[in-house]
Write an enzyme that holds these catalytic residues in place. Structure first.
Site: not given
Ligand SMILES: NC(=O)c1ccc[n+]([C@@H]2O[C@H](COP(=O)([O-])OP(=O)(O)OC[C@H]3O[C@@H](n4cnc5c(N)ncnc54)[C@H](O)[C@@H]3O)[C@@H](O)[C@H]2O)c1
Length: 337
Positions: A89, A307
């Site tokens: 990926k 995670s």
């Molecule tokens: N653990 C995993 O396997 C995994 C997988 C995918 C993404 N991620 C991570 O998850 C995070 C989010 O990814 P996404 O694709 O959902 O992004 P996204 O931008 O679609 O969603 C993030 C959300 O968090 C909100 N946000 C920001 N700061 C905030 C706060 N202080 N309090 C409340 N809400 C807040 C934003 O408004 C947004 O709606 C990224 O850091 C990404 O790298 C982790």
């Protein structure tokens, strides 16, 4: 999971295609096809199986490789092999992309045969990522939350937060409180699931709390914790990110998807670097699934699952998509490389 034996289009040699690689055409799956192939319940079952097979040593995965792209974010290359398949990926985390109308997580996934090395399919990877990330939250809750845990708090209702909420709902959790600094994102998710939007503090007070923010500042504070909670911290998946206060981590029984990866980049890695956590403080969920290590010890424990996102989770979803295509349940345009 079954082996290969996928559906093939007949390949007819012509002078024009003699210059091709000679490989069969392969399907390309967009996000719609991925979501059609793998419902949330199946994503949960397959993700749990991936953790189990990896813990048994049957599925293998080198640590993901990060290629930083400052100041925007990073790329990750994530390979894995299991059940006769291999996968790569190539995916981003560009946290500020939503500001320009682009998703945080973008890229493609290649699925190959581990017997012949042939490429079998190409998939859009944001959808695969969302399914396996949301499913991991549900697997962790089923494994570690109290048996009577029901209510959910979602902090961060973006792309992956939505799928965490959908998977938790599919696993029977809810109702929930959805919180986001963008109130419209919280309201939209709450409306979809018949839950409610609310402030961060209220979301952090639920039985199962899932955090899926960019990880730029803590969204679970020490003062939020209450006995018996389960926290699934999903947003901090690279160095320098964190969603849970360091002192709060010290109050939790800690679990992760995989120590090698989680100790280098994720929710726990800041505490590891600060010398406040080491290997014996953290249990891999696969070991709990296999019964090798205990999960929750008492009803009063606060359990926390970090995670970081594993390539074996992607493999589990990608195989499920390929199987659905092999059974004729989803379509994908075919290309010859
Ligand atoms: N653990 C995993 O396997 C995994 C997988 C995918 C993404 N991620 C991570 O998850 C995070 C989010 O990814 P996404 O694709 O959902 O992004 P996204 O931008 O679609 O969603 C993030 C959300 O968090 C909100 N946000 C920001 N700061 C905030 C706060 N202080 N309090 C409340 N809400 C807040 C934003 O408004 C947004 O709606 C990224 O850091 C990404 O790298 C982790």
């Amino acid at each position: 999971m079954c082996g290969l034996g996928g559906r093939r289009s007949p390949f007819v040699a012509t002078p024009g295609n003699l210059v091709s690689s000679g490989m069969d055409p392969i399907p390309v799956f967009d996000a719609e096809a991925v979501f059609a192939a793998v419902p949330a319940e199946m994503a949960i079952e397959r993700t749990r199986l991936a953790f189990e097979r990896h813990a048994r040593g049957e599925w293998v995965m080198p640590p993901k490789v990060y290629v930083e792209a400052p100041p925007e974010g990073d790329f990750r290359a994530m390979p894995a092999r299991g059940d006769g398949f291999a996968l790569l990926k190539w995916v981003t985390s560009f946290p500020h992309n939503p500001e320009r109308g682009r998703p945080v997580v973008i890229g493609a996934l290649l699925l190959s045969s581990a017997q012949t090395g042939e490429l079998l399919a190409i998939m859009e990877c944001g959808s695969v990522t969302s399914l396996r990330t949301g499913a991991a939250a549900a697997v962790s809750a089923q494994l570690l939350a109290r048996d009577d845990a029901r209510t959910v708090g979602v902090i961060g209702c973006g792309v992956n937060g939505r799928w965490a909420a959908r998977c938790l709902a599919a696993a029977g959790y809810g109702p929930g409180i959805c919180a986001d600094v963008r109130p419209e994102a919280a309201v939209e998710l709450a409306d979809e699931l018949g839950w409610r939007s609310g402030p961060r503090e209220e979301a952090a007070d639920q039985d199962v709390v899932v955090t899926v923010t960019p990880g730029e500042r803590p969204v679970v504070l020490t003062s939020d914790l209450r006995e018996g909670q389960h926290i699934a911290a999903l947003g901090a998946d690279a160095k320098g990110k964190g969603e849970v206060e360091l002192d709060a981590l010290g109050r939790c029984r800690l679990f992760c998807d995989e120590w090698e990866q989680a100790s280098r980049g994720g929710e726990l890695s800041g505490a590891v670097a600060a010398g406040r956590l080491s290997r014996q403080d953290v249990t891999d969920v696969g070991d709990v699934i296999l019964g090798r290590k205990p999960g929750r010890l008492s009803a009063g424990d606060v359990t926390l699952f970090d995670s970081t996102g594993l390539a074996i989770q992607d493999l589990a979803i990608a195989i499920a998509v390929y199987e659905a295509w092999s059974r004729g349940e989803v379509e994908g345009p075919e290309v010859r490389l």
